[in-house]
Design a protein around this motif. Structure first.
Motif, mmCIF file in Angstrom:
data_model
loop_
_atom_site.group_PDB
_atom_site.id
_atom_site.type_symbol
_atom_site.label_atom_id
_atom_site.label_comp_id
_atom_site.label_asym_id
_atom_site.label_seq_id
_atom_site.Cartn_x
_atom_site.Cartn_y
_atom_site.Cartn_z
ATOM 1 N N GLY A 1 31.618 29.601 -35.748
ATOM 2 C CA GLY A 1 30.460 29.376 -36.280
ATOM 3 C C GLY A 1 30.103 30.927 -37.115
ATOM 4 N N TRP A 2 30.144 31.847 -36.289
ATOM 5 C CA TRP A 2 29.679 33.286 -37.006
ATOM 6 C C TRP A 2 31.008 33.892 -37.530
ATOM 7 N N MET B 1 27.408 28.355 -38.936
ATOM 8 C CA MET B 1 28.188 28.867 -40.093
ATOM 9 C C MET B 1 27.361 28.857 -41.460
ATOM 10 N N SER C 1 38.531 24.083 -37.946
ATOM 11 C CA SER C 1 37.841 24.318 -37.095
ATOM 12 C C SER C 1 37.067 23.247 -36.489
ATOM 13 N N THR D 1 24.675 31.733 -41.105
ATOM 14 C CA THR D 1 25.668 32.967 -41.401
ATOM 15 C C THR D 1 25.413 33.258 -42.972
ATOM 16 N N TRP E 1 39.404 24.527 -44.078
ATOM 17 C CA TRP E 1 38.481 25.060 -43.345
ATOM 18 C C TRP E 1 37.942 24.099 -42.288
ATOM 19 N N PHE F 1 40.650 31.371 -41.191
ATOM 20 C CA PHE F 1 39.552 31.652 -42.409
ATOM 21 C C PHE F 1 39.986 33.008 -43.034
ATOM 22 N N THR G 1 27.974 24.267 -34.317
ATOM 23 C CA THR G 1 28.974 25.264 -35.192
ATOM 24 C C THR G 1 28.508 25.364 -36.659
ATOM 25 N N GLY H 1 33.349 31.570 -39.624
ATOM 26 C CA GLY H 1 33.533 30.617 -40.727
ATOM 27 C C GLY H 1 32.210 30.583 -41.719
ATOM 28 N N GLY H 2 31.346 31.059 -41.384
ATOM 29 C CA GLY H 2 30.356 31.400 -42.449
ATOM 30 C C GLY H 2 30.835 32.276 -43.457
#
Lengths: 593, 86
Positions: free
Chosen positions: A79-80, A258, B29, A261, B25, B63, A254, A82-83
């Motif tokens: 999550g932190w 994302m 994930s 962020t 993406w 990513f 998640t 992929g943003g």
């Protein structure tokens, strides 16, 4: 030299460096104060963004969350990071092309609505203020543990340092200090990790070590970890709950992290500082390179620290007897003083039993071994801070960890404070109250707002409201549900109009905040919640931390429907959207200021 | 081609690149890391399975690649459509 003197020296040297940069990088114009004169190299900006982004939570708490959460905590990792893909592809280049100073300014201009701008200011201030409280309390903890000053003194010193470079230098001072802070924090984080990886697996790179053999037994490290913690009644480290709701929650959590962020204003404004649109694209990549150095290391730190902890308590394996309390290593003694690690001899045998006493299936085993409850409580936050002591590293590494924790907290605090103060001076004072204010007047207003924001943050850090620990969910929820969708729609659709944007933002904001309050208590007052914040007890089977993604979907849907039902956007707005989509002319946009 | 058509062609090419990137993406994930992990559990990686590796390492590496490839392709698109910065 004793540890305390060493800590003072290393932390003092890092502070002297930050102050030196502050004096060198004073801001002379609003463009320098808000956007560092748009002259920051993309790699430099990437490094500053990494420090801006990686907070006390990333540096101190995340590895602990992973250590005790195992696979499920992967949400934080994906999550932190992929943003940044969303930022690079959907927001940063276009907002840079727009060429203004704040996030609410874009929303106000694109949706030709002062209301939209003010709603955005409100979202920005709520998200950033809640976030900054955590940074200030984090800095206070680091000071208290390593410099043996009181929490209050520690916080005041920290606030004083931020005050010096943020008020003097604005974005320019903050940018170059953040570069220095990044170097300090990444060095502090990786050195102990490399040593621990070498000790456990013989592999120097922690991300590789995580998937290598544990040299003590010859098994793969993760298989060994799964085994020993299951012997103590914990769930396997790599286990995934594949039933529907847990999977849905992990998915939405998640996603919330994302898009949260990508929607956090203090991160977005960093991309206003680079000279060109193509630099904004590269810079997002460089930011993620510098962030990934820590985020690829953190899961190794988490797993290895957990295994180290079990091996320390159960030196002959988890099925044998644990160590006696009197023979505990020094680092346990050090952390007992802080209260973050506690021992209580429940069965009076003088040994440290540490196991999962909430697992009903394990009760029989525990009783058979004469255990009467787990006797050790370990706070998530100490794992990274105690890492060098656990690995038996020299004193200067421990001192470096102290400087690194402070660098992470202060760099993020400064970025947030800039986002808050520029929203106040640029969007509220110049944008709404006194549009005719001179450049000098606005610069002064920006400095005064910055000073006020620091005072407020320090006050809240000293008197943390009961909800301090809950605020991350709130900040990400708001950024995800209110800001990200309208920013994206503002660029990718010329049909979304003023009414749609305001309705969408308010829907996302109110839905998310009410849902969080229903589960965490109204204004986080304990006992006022209607639902339990667990998967089983929650309103829709979704925990409040994961609700931001749902709020974002509602925002998109409402904005679209309301725009469809009301008048089309005027031609000049369609032209604005067209110009934002094309890189050519970014220099001209910047020259307006 | 008029300026408007050129701008439209540039934007369509950009959208195509964005959609492809975001599909990748999502797959690495939310796919490999979460929903599809049970399907990948047969592929062993260092004491666990491929899905765990994607959740804690692989997705971050992908990513990174995505952002740099996007920046590189977009800068080329800017020049091909004559909309790069002066």
């Amino acid at each position: 030299m004793d540890q305390y003197t060493l800590n003072l020296l290393v932390v003092g040297a890092s502070f002297a460096l930050y102050i030196g940069i502050a004096i060198w990088a004073r801001a002379g114009s609003t463009s320098e104060f808000y956007a560092a004169g748009r002259g920051v190299h993309p790699v430099t900006n990437g490094m500053a963004t990494a420090a801006d982004w990686m907070s006390a939570a990333s540096f101190i708490s995340m590895a602990g969350l992973i250590a005790f959460g195992g696979y499920t905590a992967s949400s934080f990792l994906m999550g932190w990071t992929g943003g940044y893909v969303l930022l690079a592809l959907l927001l940063a280049p276009y907002l840079r092309k727009f060429g203004k100073f704040t996030v609410p300014e874009f929303i106000g201009d694109r949706f030709y609505s002062q209301t939209a701008r003010l709603v955005a200011v409100a979202c920005l201030i709520i998200a950033s203020v809640t976030y900054v409280i955590g940074q200030m309390t984090g800095a206070g903890v680091a000071f208290a543990r390593f410099l043996e000053v009181s929490n209050t003194t520690g916080l005041l010193i920290g606030a004083g340092i931020v005050f010096a470079y943020a008020v003097l230098g604005g974005m320019k001072g903050i940018t170059y200090t953040q570069v220095a802070q990044y170097v300090v924090l990444i060095t502090a984080y990786t050195i102990p990790a490399v040593f621990i990886s070498l000790q456990l697996t013989g592999v120097a790179l922690p991300p590789i070590g995580l998937f290598s053999e544990y040299t003590a037994t010859g098994e793969p490290l993760l298989a060994r970890l799964d085994l020993v913690i299951q012997d103590l009644g914990f769930a396997a480290y790599t286990m995934q709950d594949t039933s529907f709701l847990p999977m849905l929650n992990m998915f939405l959590f998640t996603m919330s992290l994302m898009i949260g962020t990508a929607g956090l204003p203090h991160v977005i404004i960093r991309f206003f500082t680079v000279p060109r649109v193509s630099d904004a694209r590269w810079s997002a990549g460089w930011a993620l390179v510098f962030i990934a150095l820590l985020y690829l290391t953190a899961p190794a730190v988490g797993a290895m620290a957990r295994l180290n902890l079990v091996d320390t308590i159960f030196p002959n394996g988890a099925t044998e007897q644990p160590i006696a309390y009197d023979e505990r290593p020094d680092w346990i003694k050090n952390w007992e003083i802080t209260g973050l690690l506690k021992f209580e001899d429940k069965n009076g045998d003088g040994l440290i039993q540490w196991y999962n006493d909430r697992n009903a299936n394990f009760t029989a085993t525990a009783e058979a071994r004469g255990w009467q409850g787990s006797e050790l409580t370990v706070n998530n936050d100490i794992l990274v801070l105690a890492n060098p002591e656990i690995a038996g590293l020299p004193g200067w590494v421990i001192a470096l960890i102290a400087a690194g924790g402070l660098a992470a907290a202060l760099s993020t605090a400064a970025g947030l404070l800039l986002a808050i103060s520029s929203a106040v001076s640029h969007d509220l004072i110049k944008g709404a109250i006194n549009p005719k204010i001179s450049e000098r007047g606005e610069l002064l207003a920006a400095r005064i707002s910055m000073a006020a924001a620091i005072s407020l943050a320090t006050y809240l850090g000293l008197n943390p409201p009961g909800f301090a620990a809950q605020t991350v969910a709130l900040a990400f929820g708001i950024a995800a549900a209110s800001l990200f969708p309208v920013l994206m729609m503002g660029i990718f659709s010329s049909r979304i109009n003023n009414h749609g944007a305001v309705a969408g933002m308010l829907t996302g904001l109110i839905f998310t905040v009410v849902y969080i309050f229903l589960h965490k208590g109204w204004f986080f007052i304990p006992g006022t919640n209607s639902f339990e914040d667990t998967i089983a007890g929650s309103l829709f089977g979704i925990q409040s931390t994961a609700i931001g993604a749902v709020g974002a979907i509602l925002n998109f849907a409402v904005a679209y429907l309301v725009s469809k039902m009301t008048a089309d956007t005027p031609q000049e707005i369609k032209d604005l959207v067209q110009s934002v989509r094309i890189p050519r002319g970014a220099g001209a946009a910047a020259a307006d200021h | 081609m008029s300026d408007k058509d050129k701008a439209l062609a540039y934007w369509k090419a950009n959208l195509r690149l964005i959609v492809i990137s975001l599909i990748i993406w999502t797959i690495v994930s939310f796919g490999f890391g979460i929903v599809l992990r049970p399907l990948l559990s047969g592929i062993a990686v260092g004491g666990t399975d491929l899905g765990f590796w994607f959740a804690q390492q692989g997705s971050i590496l992908v990513f990174l690649a995505l952002i740099f490839i996007y920046a590189w392709r977009m800068n080329a698109l800017d020049r091909a459509h004559g909309v790069e910065e002066e």
